[in-house]
Design a protein around this motif. Structure first.
Motif, PDB file in Angstrom:
ATOM      1  N   LEU A 149       0.857  -1.151   0.004  1.00  0.00           N
ATOM      2  CA  LEU A 149       0.095  -0.001  -0.146  1.00  0.00           C
ATOM      3  C   LEU A 149       0.747   1.199   0.171  1.00  0.00           C
ATOM      4  O   LEU A 149       0.582   2.288  -0.879  1.00  0.00           O
ATOM      5  N   VAL A 150       1.999   1.374   0.940  1.00  0.00           N
ATOM      6  CA  VAL A 150       2.732   2.363   0.978  1.00  0.00           C
ATOM      7  C   VAL A 150       3.520   2.720  -0.351  1.00  0.00           C
ATOM      8  O   VAL A 150       3.361   3.743  -0.814  1.00  0.00           O
ATOM      9  N   LEU A 183       1.272   3.703  -3.472  1.00  0.00           N
ATOM     10  CA  LEU A 183       0.897   5.185  -3.288  1.00  0.00           C
ATOM     11  C   LEU A 183       2.045   6.170  -3.467  1.00  0.00           C
ATOM     12  O   LEU A 183       1.824   7.245  -3.893  1.00  0.00           O
ATOM     13  N   ILE A 184       3.083   5.845  -3.211  1.00  0.00           N
ATOM     14  CA  ILE A 184       4.241   6.676  -3.657  1.00  0.00           C
ATOM     15  C   ILE A 184       4.795   6.629  -5.122  1.00  0.00           C
ATOM     16  O   ILE A 184       4.832   7.700  -5.493  1.00  0.00           O
ATOM     17  N   PRO A 243       6.479  12.126   1.212  1.00  0.00           N
ATOM     18  CA  PRO A 243       6.424  12.228  -0.225  1.00  0.00           C
ATOM     19  C   PRO A 243       5.060  12.448  -0.756  1.00  0.00           C
ATOM     20  O   PRO A 243       4.988  12.719  -2.194  1.00  0.00           O
ATOM     21  N   LEU A 244       4.055  12.482  -0.107  1.00  0.00           N
ATOM     22  CA  LEU A 244       2.533  12.293  -0.337  1.00  0.00           C
ATOM     23  C   LEU A 244       2.125  13.874  -0.294  1.00  0.00           C
ATOM     24  O   LEU A 244       0.797  14.030  -0.339  1.00  0.00           O
ATOM     25  N   VAL A 260      -4.888   9.795  -0.183  1.00  0.00           N
ATOM     26  CA  VAL A 260      -3.669   9.055  -0.593  1.00  0.00           C
ATOM     27  C   VAL A 260      -2.806   8.873   0.791  1.00  0.00           C
ATOM     28  O   VAL A 260      -2.576   7.683   1.252  1.00  0.00           O
ATOM     29  N   ILE A 315      -4.431   6.412   3.106  1.00  0.00           N
ATOM     30  CA  ILE A 315      -4.444   4.880   2.735  1.00  0.00           C
ATOM     31  C   ILE A 315      -2.904   4.486   3.160  1.00  0.00           C
ATOM     32  O   ILE A 315      -2.633   3.667   3.474  1.00  0.00           O
ATOM     33  N   SER A 316      -2.027   5.408   2.736  1.00  0.00           N
ATOM     34  CA  SER A 316      -0.482   4.912   3.027  1.00  0.00           C
ATOM     35  C   SER A 316      -0.375   4.771   4.309  1.00  0.00           C
ATOM     36  O   SER A 316       0.429   3.948   4.812  1.00  0.00           O
ATOM     37  N   GLY A 340      -1.639   1.448   5.594  1.00  0.00           N
ATOM     38  CA  GLY A 340      -0.746   0.518   5.024  1.00  0.00           C
ATOM     39  C   GLY A 340       0.633   0.357   6.047  1.00  0.00           C
ATOM     40  O   GLY A 340       0.935  -0.611   6.511  1.00  0.00           O
ATOM     41  N   ALA A 341       0.967   1.683   6.432  1.00  0.00           N
ATOM     42  CA  ALA A 341       2.187   1.497   7.318  1.00  0.00           C
ATOM     43  C   ALA A 341       1.668   0.969   8.782  1.00  0.00           C
ATOM     44  O   ALA A 341       2.348   0.150   9.326  1.00  0.00           O
TER      45      ALA A 341
END
Lengths: 289, 287, 241
Positions: free
Chosen positions: A264-265, A268-269, B84-85, B92, B95-96, B99-100
């Motif tokens: 996921l991370v 998205l990056i 980075p986002l 975005v 969701i990141s 995920g983390a």
């Protein structure tokens, strides 16, 4: 071997319905739900209980499951969808935890053991117990869901939804009732997840809370992000990929969640439009500064 | 009985408040919810417990190490999953961060296994009677430590140069840059401090419940988030008040309503607040 | 001291500045006047690094600013009083002032400067502990100027300091600018209120739709028929006096 392939195909079909419905929430209402597995679970339990206790035929049980999950979506969406993205994510995460707690504690859901002996669907005297027939049933459902989603997205309402996702304020100024749209789409998506739950329960014939936890919600989220948020074809392919891949990589099973989280991370990056997203299918808005 | 429950609630509530401060500070400066706050809390607990288990480190050092490890994890998280986002659609980074959070939880599961670990050192806690109220010294110590940390944070934000600079960034990023404030550095500092507080909360809970395990951050994280909303997200005194209120409500609810659904109480409060007063008890962002 | 050479800048695909050249010499008060949307604020944002220029050169004290971050630029000795004041509303008046000196190395001296500033502007001392958001518009403008002065800038830039203020407060703000000028401060003043600006300025530039259409000494500009018609509103009563 053939039986195993059929089994995978049926699961993939169920995941397609889950991913496409979650993508409606993400890609068209601009919100994240972490409770999709909870709706899936409620659908499975509701449908199973209707069949076990009241001997509902399968179509009625499935319909009932959809009504129940759609209602839950409505109840959950009403207070939260007027607010920022983050709220729905946390509220649905909490909802998932509570639903898990309810499944475990209630007598009627059988606690940790769950429910067994859920009847296979019978239609017009024909049993859908054999796998090929069940697969046909799932394929039919997938096509119905895809057709419905396609029409919805192409319709006037679909354009309104895209306007909301891209520019909520502008959409509001143009007279689109954005909270109402979001709530309707959220509860529709919850109902579709309920359908997936029903299909799962009557196929596998025994269910317990384990299948409907946060882990499953994350898996569905990964399918959507992998395929590209807002892309229906992407969700279908993402669902198939993540339904089949883990089976092929059995030896890495312990690492599954670790990989999903990192995926996921990383996605998205490096590729916020998803692996399959390109041009029209993808949501450019997600990367726009 | 009532007073005892009240005290139990204040103890857990003060720990929720510490985590809620992390949520609220990060929200204040970035406008984002750090979904992995619960995992940072878990990291603090694990580092302290593992260090103590070696038998070579004393308690205070282990406690401090837990806080520092959590703080560094927070800073790393910001670098990898948030920075980075920046500027992307808010979905975005959300969701990141999810995920983390999953990544860290499953990493802990792989490294440490699913079982509860007891706290490696045995404290001998006594019960003293203060004004006719039986007070466990453990609760007293947790409450004192948590309130002390909150006091330090308030002093930092209100009276130090960097504290004021953080508030300035939360209020108006461009103007803060015109003052020569490096916003990236302030964001990192915010993650450092917010995460250190969560790490401290993790160690306290590891002692209080005598259990450390990979998923320990999920529920406290959820509850602390509710506390931050209850107090008005972005509002520092609000997060403290929200945490204490929530802890008390949960403890009284479990005692007088239903203990099986104790964990659902915070959630019910969250939904109620979102329905009735989404801006929280104390409004506003910033200070 | 400050030089802009054919600077172009804009938002997204929209060009706002279409090649601007101007300069400010040490000790000078230079004004940039123009109507709404002429590109005045954009010019200041380009200088400060909030909106890096696409083309052209911006130089301050011999150093190119084009690719520097606002933090670095401010540290070189530029301070901006932004449009609309932009005080930190929930922070106290004194905290706002302290933040103006955030990047300074000599924090002890900065604390002494704070005392001096509060002596000079008694309102900032009276309201010292009050949240800046509770001040009136004119008081906020004085605070914003004070905050910029706390940086001990070599060049002070102001963006429409008279905007939205009562006439009495406009007078007061311009009194302050006059004092600063007499003390030798170098100032770049962006204004829509040309009448007020030309009274303190030594020189001026007229900006229209992203281009400089006129420049000269303040006296020359005041006499220019085009400026009189478009910006000084000859025939109307003098409002600011």
């Amino acid at each position: 071997m053939a039986a195993y392939l059929l089994h995978l195909a049926i699961l993939a079909g169920i995941y397609i319905i889950l991913a496409v419905s979650l993508n409606l929430i993400i890609g068209y209402a601009g919100q994240v739900s972490l409770g999709h597995a909870a709706f899936y679970g409620i659908g499975a339990y509701a449908s199973a209980l209707a069949a076990l206790h009241w001997h509902f035929p399968f179509p009625l049980a499935a319909l009932g499951a959809m009504l129940v999950t759609g209602g839950c979506g409505l109840a959950l969406g009403l207070p939260t969808l007027r607010l920022k993205e983050d709220y729905l994510a946390i509220v649905t995460l909490g909802f998932g935890v509570i639903v898990d707690l309810v499944f475990l504690n209630l007598e009627v859901t059988g606690g940790p053991d769950g429910l067994v002996g859920i009847p296979s669907p019978r239609l017009l005297g024909l049993s859908f117990r054999p796998q090929p027939l069940y697969l046909l049933l799932v394929i039919l459902a997938v096509f119905l869901v895809l057709g419905f989603t396609y029409l919805l997205v192409r319709s006037y309402h679909g354009r309104a939804l895209r306007a909301i996702r891209d520019h909520e304020t502008t959409a509001q100024v143009m007279g689109i009732n954005t909270p109402a749209y979001k709530i309707v789409i959220f509860s529709l998506a919850a109902a579709l997840a309920g359908l997936a739950g029903s299909l799962y329960a009557h196929y596998i014939t025994f269910i317990n809370p384990e299948s409907f936890g946060l882990h499953t919600s994350i898996l569905i989220l990964c399918m959507v992000v992998l395929g590209g948020m807002g892309s229906i074809i992407g969700s279908v392919l993402g669902a198939i990929a993540l339904a089949v891949l883990p089976e092929m990589l059995r030896q890495f099973q312990a690492y599954q969640d670790l990989i999903y989280g990192a995926l996921l991370v990383a996605l998205l990056i490096w590729r916020p439009e998803g692996l399959l997203g390109r041009g029209k299918l993808s949501l450019k808005f997600l990367t726009r500064g | 009985m009532f007073l005892q429950q009240l005290l139990n609630g204040l103890t857990t509530g003060s720990v929720y408040a510490l985590i809620a401060l992390g949520y609220t500070m990060i929200y204040g400066i970035l406008g984002l919810i750090n979904f992995a706050q619960g995992e940072i809390y878990m990291c603090g607990a694990f580092v302290a417990v593992l260090l103590l288990a070696t038998g070579k480190v004393n308690f205070y050092l282990a406690f401090a190490a837990g806080m520092v490890a959590a703080a560094l994890l927070g800073v790393a998280l910001e670098r990898v999953a948030f920075r980075p986002l920046r500027g992307a659609h808010p979905l975005v980074p959300l969701i990141s961060a999810i995920g983390a959070s999953i990544f860290l939880q499953s990493l802990a599961l792989l490294l440490f296994g699913p079982n509860d670990r007891p706290f490696p050192i045995q404290f001998t806690f006594s019960t003293i009677t203060v004004a006719g109220l039986p007070l466990s010294t453990l609760q007293g110590a947790i409450l004192a430590a948590a309130l002390g940390l909150m006091g330090l944070l308030m002093v930092f934000v209100r009276y130090t140069r960097y504290g004021k600079a953080i508030v300035a960034c939360a209020l108006d990023r461009d103007t803060a840059r015109l003052m020569g404030i490096n916003v990236d550095r302030m964001v990192a500092l915010t993650f450092f401090i917010g995460s250190a507080l969560s790490g401290a909360a993790g160690v306290m809970m590891a002692i209080y419940y005598n259990a450390t395990y990979p998923r320990m951050g999920l529920l406290p994280g959820l509850k602390a988030f509710s506390a931050a909303i209850l107090g008005g997200v972005g509002n520092i005194p609000g997060a403290i008040l929200g945490g204490l209120l929530l802890g008390v409500a949960e403890s009284l609810g479990a005692a007088y309503v239903s203990s099986g659904y104790k964990d659902a109480i915070a959630f019910a409060i969250l939904i109620g607040v979102l329905l009735l007063r989404p801006q929280g008890i104390l409004k506003g962002r910033g200070d | 001291m400050l030089t802009l050479k054919s600077v172009q800048a804009g938002y997204g695909r929209l060009p706002v500045l279409k090649g601007i050249s101007l300069h400010v010499r040490p000790g000078e008060v230079v004004t940039l006047i123009g109507g709404n949307g002429a590109g005045k604020t954009t010019t200041l944002q380009a200088i400060c690094g909030l909106l890096p220029p696409r083309k052209g050169l911006i130089e301050f004290a011999g150093q190119e600013l084009n690719r520097l971050s606002p933090e670095r630029i401010v540290a070189l000795g530029l301070a901006l009083v932004p449009e609309g004041r932009r005080v930190f509303r929930t922070l106290s008046v004194s905290a706002n002032l302290e933040l103006g000196a955030f990047h300074r190395q000599d924090q002890k001296q900065a604390r002494r400067d704070l005392g001096e500033l509060q002596e000079r502007f008694p309102i900032l001392k009276e309201r010292s502990r009050q949240p800046a958001g509770t001040l009136s518009g004119g008081e906020q403008q004085i605070l914003a100027i004070g905050r910029a002065l706390m940086a001990r800038p070599r060049l002070l830039m102001l963006d429409e300091p008279s905007m939205g203020l009562a006439p009495r407060m406009v007078t007061q703000v311009y009194e302050i600018l006059k004092e600063l000028k007499e003390a030798g401060t170098t100032i770049l003043l962006v204004e829509q209120n040309a009448r007020a600006a030309l009274k303190v300025a030594d020189r001026g530039y007229v900006l229209e739709t992203g281009r400089i259409i006129l420049d000269g000494t303040a006296a020359e500009l005041k006499e220019d028929p085009e400026v009189q018609r478009a910006y000084l509103g000859k025939g109307y009563r003098e409002v600011w006096e």
